[in-house]
Design a protein around this motif. Structure first.
Motif, mmCIF file in Angstrom:
data_model
loop_
_atom_site.group_PDB
_atom_site.id
_atom_site.type_symbol
_atom_site.label_atom_id
_atom_site.label_comp_id
_atom_site.label_asym_id
_atom_site.label_seq_id
_atom_site.Cartn_x
_atom_site.Cartn_y
_atom_site.Cartn_z
ATOM 1 N N SER A 17 -7.135 7.085 -6.746
ATOM 2 C CA SER A 17 -5.965 7.969 -7.766
ATOM 3 C C SER A 17 -7.022 9.102 -8.444
ATOM 4 C CB SER A 17 -5.798 6.917 -9.097
ATOM 5 O OG SER A 17 -6.962 6.878 -9.740
ATOM 6 N N SER A 18 -5.948 10.259 -8.912
ATOM 7 C CA SER A 18 -6.550 11.381 -9.142
ATOM 8 C C SER A 18 -7.535 11.055 -10.545
ATOM 9 C CB SER A 18 -5.570 12.485 -9.759
ATOM 10 O OG SER A 18 -4.646 11.953 -10.571
ATOM 11 N N SER A 19 -7.019 10.126 -11.374
ATOM 12 C CA SER A 19 -7.878 9.651 -12.395
ATOM 13 C C SER A 19 -9.409 9.242 -12.055
ATOM 14 C CB SER A 19 -7.243 8.714 -13.315
ATOM 15 O OG SER A 19 -5.925 9.189 -13.703
ATOM 16 N N GLU A 32 -0.813 11.815 -8.044
ATOM 17 C CA GLU A 32 -1.409 10.750 -8.468
ATOM 18 C C GLU A 32 -2.512 10.108 -7.248
ATOM 19 O OE1 GLU A 32 -3.131 7.608 -10.365
ATOM 20 O OE2 GLU A 32 -1.996 9.201 -11.101
ATOM 21 N N LYS A 33 -2.068 10.117 -6.107
ATOM 22 C CA LYS A 33 -2.833 9.688 -5.038
ATOM 23 C C LYS A 33 -3.600 10.800 -4.096
ATOM 24 C CE LYS A 33 -2.804 6.935 -0.603
ATOM 25 N NZ LYS A 33 -2.058 6.267 0.099
#
Length: 175
Positions: free
Chosen positions: A56-58, A39-40
């Motif tokens: 964030s990966s997003s 996620e990070k």
């Protein structure tokens, strides 16, 4: 055989296809990598290759997808609409020679070829940078600056080479 490509892009349709394929492959890779990442993620690296910005990966995936798509659309749109732009607006050495009716389409195709090569190189550069970021987050804790540096250097040499070749080509008159 009917084609959707305008006449000036038909002679370079393989290059047009290559740009579209590389863009689609890059988007596919980004979407695949998104599912593999924590996620990070480290998003930016300092001169020693150590992470100095996190996200964030997003956020990273969305940013890279938007960047790659904007780059693809920009180069492709310019190549698509170039002949629709009034020749009066073109800033080209020896314009009356190169845009004479008997040479205008060939000149336009050549400029579009050079632009699409630059676009392809830029997409490949984005792909290498993104691959490096993904690898730094999955396999190693730092960026591979030596490899990425060589790729960036090669990219700059290619772009400068294309620009110099265009200047030399359009500064001469006659074939």
């Amino acid at each position: 055989m009917m084609t959707l490509l305008p006449a000036h892009l038909r002679p370079i349709r393989k290059l047009v296809a290559a740009v579209a394929i590389v863009w689609a492959a890059l988007i596919g890779y980004l979407l695949w990598a998104h599912g593999q990442l924590p996620e990070k993620v480290a998003l930016h690296f300092n001169a020693e290759g150590k992470p100095n910005r996190w996200s964030s990966s997003s956020e990273m995936t969305l940013g890279m997808v938007l960047l790659a798509t904007a780059e693809f659309v920009t180069f492709f749109a310019i190549a698509w609409i170039l002949p629709r732009i009034s020749y009066q607006l073109w800033n080209l050495p020896n314009k009356s020679y190169w845009l004479a009716p008997e040479r205008a389409e060939q000149t336009t195709t050549g400029i579009c070829r050079d632009l699409l090569i630059m676009g392809l190189a830029t997409l490949l550069l984005l792909g290498v940078v993104q691959w490096d970021v993904v690898q730094a987050n999955l396999v190693r804790a730092e960026s591979n600056l030596v490899f990425t540096g060589w790729v960036v250097g090669s990219y700059l040499v290619l772009i400068c080479g294309i620009i110099v070749a265009m200047i030399k080509r359009f500064n001469r008159v006659g074939d």
